[in-house]
Design a protein around this motif. Structure first.
Motif, PDB file in Angstrom:
ATOM      1  N   GLY A  44       0.813  -1.200   0.000  1.00 46.64           N
ATOM      2  CA  GLY A  44       0.000   0.000   0.000  1.00 46.64           C
ATOM      3  C   GLY A  44       0.854   1.259   0.000  1.00 46.64           C
ATOM      4  O   GLY A  44       0.345   2.357  -0.244  1.00 46.64           O
ATOM      5  N   ASN A  67      -1.447   0.017  -3.264  1.00 47.39           N
ATOM      6  CA  ASN A  67      -2.524  -0.977  -3.256  1.00 47.39           C
ATOM      7  C   ASN A  67      -2.941  -1.425  -4.649  1.00 47.39           C
ATOM      8  O   ASN A  67      -4.125  -1.679  -4.917  1.00 47.39           O
ATOM      9  CB  ASN A  67      -3.729  -0.438  -2.490  1.00 47.39           C
ATOM     10  CG  ASN A  67      -3.475  -0.372  -0.996  1.00 47.39           C
ATOM     11  OD1 ASN A  67      -3.198  -1.388  -0.365  1.00 47.39           O
ATOM     12  ND2 ASN A  67      -3.549   0.823  -0.428  1.00 47.39           N
ATOM     13  N   CYS A 176     -12.283   4.202  -2.756  1.00 42.77           N
ATOM     14  CA  CYS A 176     -12.318   2.871  -2.157  1.00 42.77           C
ATOM     15  C   CYS A 176     -11.455   2.879  -0.893  1.00 42.77           C
ATOM     16  O   CYS A 176     -10.230   2.965  -0.992  1.00 42.77           O
ATOM     17  CB  CYS A 176     -11.799   1.829  -3.141  1.00 42.77           C
ATOM     18  SG  CYS A 176     -11.710   0.159  -2.448  1.00 42.77           S
ATOM     19  N   GLN A 178      -9.430   1.217   2.048  1.00 43.81           N
ATOM     20  CA  GLN A 178      -8.853  -0.085   2.370  1.00 43.81           C
ATOM     21  C   GLN A 178      -7.643   0.084   3.263  1.00 43.81           C
ATOM     22  O   GLN A 178      -7.182   1.187   3.496  1.00 43.81           O
ATOM     23  CB  GLN A 178      -8.507  -0.869   1.105  1.00 43.81           C
ATOM     24  CG  GLN A 178      -7.615  -0.161   0.097  1.00 43.81           C
ATOM     25  CD  GLN A 178      -7.383  -1.016  -1.133  1.00 43.81           C
ATOM     26  OE1 GLN A 178      -7.044  -2.197  -1.046  1.00 43.81           O
ATOM     27  NE2 GLN A 178      -7.585  -0.441  -2.306  1.00 43.81           N
ATOM     28  N   GLN A 179      -7.162  -1.030   3.785  1.00 42.26           N
ATOM     29  CA  GLN A 179      -6.076  -1.055   4.766  1.00 42.26           C
ATOM     30  C   GLN A 179      -6.400  -0.157   5.955  1.00 42.26           C
ATOM     31  O   GLN A 179      -5.660   0.749   6.305  1.00 42.26           O
ATOM     32  CB  GLN A 179      -4.730  -0.657   4.148  1.00 42.26           C
ATOM     33  CG  GLN A 179      -3.556  -0.961   5.096  1.00 42.26           C
ATOM     34  CD  GLN A 179      -2.207  -0.956   4.403  1.00 42.26           C
ATOM     35  OE1 GLN A 179      -1.998  -1.679   3.453  1.00 42.26           O
ATOM     36  NE2 GLN A 179      -1.271  -0.184   4.880  1.00 42.26           N
ATOM     37  N   THR A 188      -8.194   4.729  -2.335  1.00 47.46           N
ATOM     38  CA  THR A 188      -7.711   4.446  -3.681  1.00 47.46           C
ATOM     39  C   THR A 188      -8.811   4.669  -4.704  1.00 47.46           C
ATOM     40  O   THR A 188      -9.985   4.792  -4.351  1.00 47.46           O
ATOM     41  CB  THR A 188      -7.223   2.987  -3.772  1.00 47.46           C
ATOM     42  OG1 THR A 188      -8.332   2.111  -3.521  1.00 47.46           O
ATOM     43  CG2 THR A 188      -6.125   2.716  -2.754  1.00 47.46           C
ATOM     44  N   ASP A 193      -7.185  -2.706  -6.438  1.00 51.85           N
ATOM     45  CA  ASP A 193      -6.641  -3.413  -5.287  1.00 51.85           C
ATOM     46  C   ASP A 193      -5.374  -4.131  -5.743  1.00 51.85           C
ATOM     47  O   ASP A 193      -4.981  -4.044  -6.913  1.00 51.85           O
ATOM     48  CB  ASP A 193      -7.656  -4.385  -4.672  1.00 51.85           C
ATOM     49  CG  ASP A 193      -8.182  -5.415  -5.666  1.00 51.85           C
ATOM     50  OD1 ASP A 193      -7.363  -5.992  -6.417  1.00 51.85           O
ATOM     51  OD2 ASP A 193      -9.409  -5.647  -5.704  1.00 51.85           O
ATOM     52  N   LYS A 194      -4.722  -4.836  -4.843  1.00 47.41           N
ATOM     53  CA  LYS A 194      -3.446  -5.450  -5.192  1.00 47.41           C
ATOM     54  C   LYS A 194      -3.582  -6.523  -6.277  1.00 47.41           C
ATOM     55  O   LYS A 194      -2.641  -6.761  -7.034  1.00 47.41           O
ATOM     56  CB  LYS A 194      -2.779  -6.036  -3.951  1.00 47.41           C
ATOM     57  CG  LYS A 194      -2.271  -4.972  -2.982  1.00 47.41           C
ATOM     58  CD  LYS A 194      -1.489  -5.596  -1.836  1.00 47.41           C
ATOM     59  CE  LYS A 194      -1.019  -4.545  -0.846  1.00 47.41           C
ATOM     60  NZ  LYS A 194      -0.239  -5.131   0.275  1.00 47.41           N
ATOM     61  N   ASN A 220      -6.053  -5.306   2.935  1.00 55.34           N
ATOM     62  CA  ASN A 220      -5.744  -4.902   1.563  1.00 55.34           C
ATOM     63  C   ASN A 220      -4.978  -5.970   0.783  1.00 55.34           C
ATOM     64  O   ASN A 220      -4.666  -5.773  -0.388  1.00 55.34           O
ATOM     65  CB  ASN A 220      -4.957  -3.579   1.554  1.00 55.34           C
ATOM     66  CG  ASN A 220      -3.602  -3.689   2.221  1.00 55.34           C
ATOM     67  OD1 ASN A 220      -3.420  -4.447   3.180  1.00 55.34           O
ATOM     68  ND2 ASN A 220      -2.641  -2.939   1.734  1.00 55.34           N
ATOM     69  N   ALA A 223      -7.591  -9.525  -1.767  1.00 59.78           N
ATOM     70  CA  ALA A 223      -7.869  -9.728  -3.194  1.00 59.78           C
ATOM     71  C   ALA A 223      -6.729 -10.474  -3.874  1.00 59.78           C
ATOM     72  O   ALA A 223      -6.959 -11.381  -4.685  1.00 59.78           O
ATOM     73  CB  ALA A 223      -8.117  -8.391  -3.882  1.00 59.78           C
TER      74      ALA A 223
END
Length: 267
Positions: A44, A67, A176, A178-179, A188, A193-194, A220, A223
């Motif tokens: 991230g 990410n 979005c 996340q983390q 993000t 995502d990753k 995160n 995915a």
């Protein structure tokens, strides 16, 4: 099927609690590379930080940063893949953070930008040399183009309240979250995502998901853990990450990634 690509999260996975890479882990990665395995970082963090650790392990594939929003070669200036937040969304976000008194940083290229630099919010970067924050003060709205990611921080562990308010102002098609660490949240572009960055990298290398080992511990990472044929999670990983593990390894402080490489790649 043989593993041809290893993608590793940094904090809580490749790095131990001191934010360092152990000698055993480094040795395992070098042995894997000699077998022709590609190694990279999927974090991230922004590119500058990912590149610092990428050089430490002599990563031989482009790095996945923000990410999954950026995939770029070490030393490179042109991304293999990049997805940015809409400038109008960034303008609204930065304005809201300023009005609420929330601390926000954002990434443009190799720069971390913030209205002002507060060292207490950047302890995770303490082992990164040449780390810097570009202070932009009240002119923050002049820096909203090609923003890869924003991070909102709360030193009191009340980030859930911040996220709840953000979700009242922005739709899932705009931002979005996340983390979520209780003290910070990454924001993000939607549908990033990753796994998105990892897929872009794998396609460029001609590698299938079944040939990928993804290593991660947090929300995160979920995915990419689902995407990869082999999912490695250290014992310190979140419960939802451990549930996705095809290989549950030792903690990040007990050379968990080294053990996974030794048993799954170097066997």
């Amino acid at each position: 099927m043989a593993i041809r690509l290893i993608a590793m999260d940094l904090d809580g996975t490749l790095l131990n609690s001191e934010k360092l890479i152990s000698a055993r882990t480094f040795a395992a990665l070098q042995r894997a590379q000699k077998l022709g395995v590609k190694t990279t970082i999927a974090t991230g963090r922004m590119f500058l930080s990912a590149e610092y650790f990428g050089r430490q392990i002599a990563a031989n594939a482009p790095l996945i940063c923000c990410n999954g929003g950026l995939v770029q070669e070490m030393g490179g200036t042109r991304p293999l893949f990049a997805h940015y937040l809409q400038p109008a969304v960034v303008q609204r976000l930065l304005t809201l953070c300023h009005e609420r008194g929330w601390y926000v940083q954002w990434y443009i290229g190799n720069d971390i930008l913030a209205e002002d630099f507060r060292p207490e919010y950047f302890q995770a970067y303490r082992t990164v040399k040449n780390f810097r924050v570009r202070e932009v003060g009240s002119s923050f709205l002049d820096y909203t183009e090609k923003v890869l990611q924003c991070v909102v921080r709360d030193g009191h562990g009340q980030i859930d309240a911040v996220v709840a308010e953000l979700q009242q102002h922005f739709t899932a098609k705009e931002l979005c979250p996340q983390q979520n660490t209780a003290f910070s949240v990454d924001l993000t572009p939607p549908m990033v995502d990753k796994s998105v960055g990892l897929s872009a990298l794998a396609d460029s290398l001609g590698i299938t998901p079944a040939e990928i080992m993804a290593c991660g511990d947090a929300d995160n990472d979920l995915a990419m853990l689902r995407y990869a044929g082999t999912s490695v999670v250290p014992a310190n990983g979140l419960p939802q990450a451990r549930e996705l593990a095809s290989f549950l390894t030792d903690s990040c402080d007990d050379d968990g990634i080294a053990r996974a490489i030794e048993e799954l790649v170097l066997h």
